[in-house]
Design an enzyme around this catalytic site. Structure first.
Site, PDB file in Angstrom:
ATOM      1  N   LYS A  22     -22.973  -8.638  41.049  1.00 27.11           N
ATOM      2  CA  LYS A  22     -23.102  -7.169  40.998  1.00 27.11           C
ATOM      3  C   LYS A  22     -24.431  -6.790  40.335  1.00 27.11           C
ATOM      4  CE  LYS A  22     -21.207  -4.776  37.517  1.00 27.11           C
ATOM      5  NZ  LYS A  22     -22.151  -3.876  36.800  1.00 27.11           N
ATOM      6  N   ASN A  23     -24.735  -7.403  39.224  1.00 24.60           N
ATOM      7  CA  ASN A  23     -25.911  -6.988  38.455  1.00 24.60           C
ATOM      8  C   ASN A  23     -27.219  -7.503  39.034  1.00 24.60           C
ATOM      9  OD1 ASN A  23     -24.237  -5.554  36.869  1.00 24.60           O
ATOM     10  ND2 ASN A  23     -24.309  -6.924  35.100  1.00 24.60           N
ATOM     11  N   CYS A 116     -20.337   2.092  32.238  1.00 26.01           N
ATOM     12  CA  CYS A 116     -19.280   1.802  31.261  1.00 26.01           C
ATOM     13  C   CYS A 116     -19.563   2.504  29.929  1.00 26.01           C
ATOM     14  CB  CYS A 116     -19.180   0.294  31.034  1.00 26.01           C
ATOM     15  SG  CYS A 116     -18.527  -0.581  32.472  1.00 26.01           S
ATOM     16  N   ARG A 121     -26.365   4.372  25.359  1.00 23.30           N
ATOM     17  CA  ARG A 121     -27.073   3.949  26.583  1.00 23.30           C
ATOM     18  C   ARG A 121     -28.099   4.997  27.040  1.00 23.30           C
ATOM     19  NH1 ARG A 121     -23.063   1.052  30.770  1.00 23.30           N
ATOM     20  NH2 ARG A 121     -24.897  -0.271  31.082  1.00 23.30           N
ATOM     21  N   ASP A 298     -21.714  -9.229  28.266  1.00 23.39           N
ATOM     22  CA  ASP A 298     -20.685  -8.960  29.278  1.00 23.39           C
ATOM     23  C   ASP A 298     -19.550  -9.977  29.238  1.00 23.39           C
ATOM     24  OD1 ASP A 298     -23.041  -7.830  31.830  1.00 23.39           O
ATOM     25  OD2 ASP A 298     -22.255  -6.892  30.017  1.00 23.39           O
ATOM     26  N   ARG A 390     -14.950  -2.006  40.300  1.00 24.39           N
ATOM     27  CA  ARG A 390     -16.410  -1.796  40.316  1.00 24.39           C
ATOM     28  C   ARG A 390     -17.156  -3.122  40.303  1.00 24.39           C
ATOM     29  NH1 ARG A 390     -18.508   0.952  35.550  1.00 24.39           N
ATOM     30  NH2 ARG A 390     -20.438   0.465  36.657  1.00 24.39           N
TER      31      ARG A 390
HETATM   32  C1  EPZ Z   1     -27.436  -4.081  32.156  1.00 23.60           C
HETATM   33  O1  EPZ Z   1     -27.186  -2.814  31.601  1.00 23.60           O
HETATM   34  C2  EPZ Z   1     -26.141  -4.495  32.844  1.00 23.60           C
HETATM   35  N1  EPZ Z   1     -25.805  -3.557  33.897  1.00 23.60           N
HETATM   36  C3  EPZ Z   1     -25.003  -4.537  31.824  1.00 23.60           C
HETATM   37  O2  EPZ Z   1     -23.825  -4.994  32.493  1.00 23.60           O
HETATM   38  C4  EPZ Z   1     -25.373  -5.530  30.726  1.00 23.60           C
HETATM   39  O3  EPZ Z   1     -24.365  -5.511  29.729  1.00 23.60           O
HETATM   40  C5  EPZ Z   1     -26.714  -5.132  30.103  1.00 23.60           C
HETATM   41  O4  EPZ Z   1     -27.725  -5.046  31.130  1.00 23.60           O
HETATM   42  C6  EPZ Z   1     -27.184  -6.125  29.051  1.00 23.60           C
HETATM   43  O5  EPZ Z   1     -27.248  -7.401  29.599  1.00 23.60           O
HETATM   44  C7  EPZ Z   1     -26.410  -3.669  35.114  1.00 23.60           C
HETATM   45  O6  EPZ Z   1     -27.248  -4.519  35.332  1.00 23.60           O
HETATM   46  C8  EPZ Z   1     -25.977  -2.691  36.167  1.00 23.60           C
HETATM   47  P1  EPZ Z   1     -29.856  -2.721  28.635  1.00 23.60           P
HETATM   48  P2  EPZ Z   1     -28.417  -1.938  30.967  1.00 23.60           P
HETATM   49  O7  EPZ Z   1     -30.835  -1.688  29.050  1.00 23.60           O
HETATM   50  O8  EPZ Z   1     -29.644  -2.173  31.744  1.00 23.60           O
HETATM   51  C9  EPZ Z   1     -30.390   0.062  24.816  1.00 23.60           C
HETATM   52  C10 EPZ Z   1     -21.574  -4.952  33.140  1.00 23.60           C
HETATM   53  O9  EPZ Z   1     -20.540  -5.087  32.477  1.00 23.60           O
HETATM   54  N2  EPZ Z   1     -31.299   0.891  25.626  1.00 23.60           N
HETATM   55  O10 EPZ Z   1     -30.278  -4.153  28.584  1.00 23.60           O
HETATM   56  O11 EPZ Z   1     -27.949  -0.551  30.804  1.00 23.60           O
HETATM   57  C11 EPZ Z   1     -28.952   0.132  25.303  1.00 23.60           C
HETATM   58  O12 EPZ Z   1     -28.313   1.298  24.821  1.00 23.60           O
HETATM   59  C12 EPZ Z   1     -22.701  -4.092  32.606  1.00 23.60           C
HETATM   60  O13 EPZ Z   1     -21.799  -5.497  34.251  1.00 23.60           O
HETATM   61  C13 EPZ Z   1     -31.962   1.947  25.008  1.00 23.60           C
HETATM   62  O14 EPZ Z   1     -31.794   2.202  23.826  1.00 23.60           O
HETATM   63  O15 EPZ Z   1     -28.555  -2.619  29.528  1.00 23.60           O
HETATM   64  C14 EPZ Z   1     -28.365  -1.152  24.746  1.00 23.60           C
HETATM   65  O16 EPZ Z   1     -28.010  -0.948  23.395  1.00 23.60           O
HETATM   66  C15 EPZ Z   1     -22.343  -3.420  31.285  1.00 23.60           C
HETATM   67  N3  EPZ Z   1     -32.826   2.702  25.747  1.00 23.60           N
HETATM   68  C16 EPZ Z   1     -29.535  -2.140  24.840  1.00 23.60           C
HETATM   69  O17 EPZ Z   1     -30.716  -1.327  24.976  1.00 23.60           O
HETATM   70  C17 EPZ Z   1     -33.046   2.440  27.095  1.00 23.60           C
HETATM   71  O18 EPZ Z   1     -33.848   3.149  27.716  1.00 23.60           O
HETATM   72  C18 EPZ Z   1     -29.448  -3.078  26.050  1.00 23.60           C
HETATM   73  O19 EPZ Z   1     -29.271  -2.272  27.193  1.00 23.60           O
HETATM   74  C19 EPZ Z   1     -32.347   1.366  27.695  1.00 23.60           C
HETATM   75  C20 EPZ Z   1     -31.487   0.595  26.946  1.00 23.60           C
END
Ligand code: EPZ
Length: 409
Positions: A22-23, A116, A121, A298, A390
């Site tokens: 998915k990701n 989620c 986020r 995850d 999902r």
């Molecule tokens: C991706 O989410 C994945 N989703 C998530 O999988 C996964 O948990 C995550 O990466 C971390 O590996 C998809 O790929 C669709 P991040 P993403 O940006 O990109 C903060 C699942 O269960 N942040 O790496 O949203 C954020 O709040 C899902 O399949 C900011 O502060 O994750 C978090 O604390 C859940 N500002 C940290 O960074 C931003 O602009 C990591 O988030 C972006 C992120």
């Protein structure tokens, strides 16, 4: 509303296929916007998030059709660059379309996507990355032209890395993304873009180099879904037995497999599959989530559910998402002994879990409740199945293929 019914207490035996990730497929769907001609995404999993991505592509004007499990996308008619709120709100992956739209059409609206409920986020890293590429900001709207430059991410954000490397393909010159995320899904995205002729290097490391230039045409299948594999590995640990995850890539799951080995699972890593066995667990010691190649956030909920059955005490620290402990309450309702302080959970292993009526608050919480239900005595009724659909293809069918007493009702 549908629920997932699981009657626990039976060990798992059998082989299941691991679906496309998915990701990995969600950023590939967004990347299709960039292609100058048609592109093909092979072996797409049948997930509601994939269908949401298809809906966004069609809203933008792309022609999208299924050929078996392949998706054929012709982006040439794309003329819209604003995604309506109801589509943006379907999933976190909606945000991945903003970078490609900015690259292709010189315009995008970076509104907060769905996804989620595991923390605030925000999308500030995405916004500041667009500005580092020379985009002008008016509220949530960003517009070009884009010029290659240096992007320094405050945190190795997966989505920001993917979104900004795609935006950089619409910039003139070279862009470097520093402190980039290193996940396998990012390498898969770059392989897809390279199949279209793009010149991207350094993916999988913390510095990615992108030469501006949109891809022509290309085709690729997503990598196997390492989080589906992780969830079924935790299910095996919880229920006991011996299973084969066909198509899984163990090199994407090193940290998780090390934890399961420390907890007493037998693991044979073959080139295109993983063989796992479990007959009783002991605590693997402390687990702390972190950016790849650290222990994946995850897999945190599913591994917590499995460690409820481990002898001894396990401490799990969640460091990626500040709100990712929604699975603790329903697990406690099933008899788990979990003390929670902020993002740190202390699990005291117990041999007795009881089937209960519980509700999944997010995708991986749903996976975790199924893991616990398989090791519980009696019937568990899991509500909030929409979360599970999902991200897990044919979840109940795959559980049944392993001998579990599971069905959607
Ligand atoms: C991706 O989410 C994945 N989703 C998530 O999988 C996964 O948990 C995550 O990466 C971390 O590996 C998809 O790929 C669709 P991040 P993403 O940006 O990109 C903060 C699942 O269960 N942040 O790496 O949203 C954020 O709040 C899902 O399949 C900011 O502060 O994750 C978090 O604390 C859940 N500002 C940290 O960074 C931003 O602009 C990591 O988030 C972006 C992120």
């Amino acid at each position: 509303m549908q629920s997932l019914l699981i009657r626990g207490g039976k060990p798992l035996y059998g082989t299941i296929p691991i679906s496309g990730s998915k990701n990995a497929v969600l950023p590939m769907l967004a990347a299709a916007v960039l292609f100058r001609e048609s592109c093909r995404i092979r072996n797409c999993p049948d997930l509601t998030d994939v269908h949401a991505g298809v809906a966004i592509l069609r809203w933008l004007g792309a022609e999208v059709r299924w050929q078996g499990r392949d998706l054929l996308v012709n982006p040439e008619p794309i003329a819209r660059w604003q995604i309506p709120g109801e589509l943006m709100g379907l999933m976190r992956g909606s945000v991945f379309f903003t970078g490609p739209l900015l690259a292709r059409l010189g315009n995008c609206v970076l509104s907060v996507p769905g996804g989620c409920p595991i923390g605030a986020r925000p999308v500030d890293f995405h916004a500041s990355g667009f500005e580092a590429l020379g985009a002008v900001r008016e509220g949530d709207r960003f517009f070009g032209p884009l010029t290659g430059g240096e992007i320094c991410l405050p945190y190795p954000s997966v989505g920001a890395t993917e979104n900004l490397l795609m935006a950089a393909l619409g910039a003139s010159g070279i862009t470097r993304i520093h402190n980039a995320a290193r996940e396998p899904e990012i390498v898969c995205l770059c392989d897809f873009l390279r199949a279209g002729g793009c010149r991207v290097t350094g993916d999988g490391t913390d510095t990615i180099h992108i030469r501006g230039g949109l891809p022509g045409t290309g085709a690729l299948a997503p990598i196997p879904d390492r989080m589906e594999a992780a969830t079924f590995a935790c299910a095996l640990a919880s229920a006991g037995g011996e299973i084969i995850l066909d198509g899984a890539d163990h090199t994407h799951l090193t940290a998780l497999l090390e934890v399961l080995e420390r907890s007493g699972c037998g693991i044979i890593k073959e080139k295109t599959r993983i063989i796992l066995s479990a007959h009783g667990l002991v605590s693997p010691g402390d687990i702390t989530t972190g950016p790849y190649p650290g222990f994946p956030t995850d897999a945190q909920a599913p591994v917590m559910a499995a460690m409820i059955r481990a002898r001894g005490e396990t401490i799990i620290r969640e460091t990626v998402f500040e709100g990712r402990m929604g699975h603790v309450e329903p697990l406690r309702a099933m008899g788990a002994r979990i003390a929670l302080s902020g993002g740190t959970a202390r699990i005291t292993g117990t041999w007795e879990l009881l089937g209960r009526k519980v509700t999944a608050s997010d995708l991986r919480c749903g996976g975790a409740l199924a893991v616990a239900a398989l090791g519980a005595r009696g019937l568990t009724e899991i509500h909030g199945v929409a979360h599970i659909l999902r991200g897990y293809e044919d979840f109940a069918g795959k559980l049944r293929a392993l001998g579990a007493d599971a069905c959607l009702a």
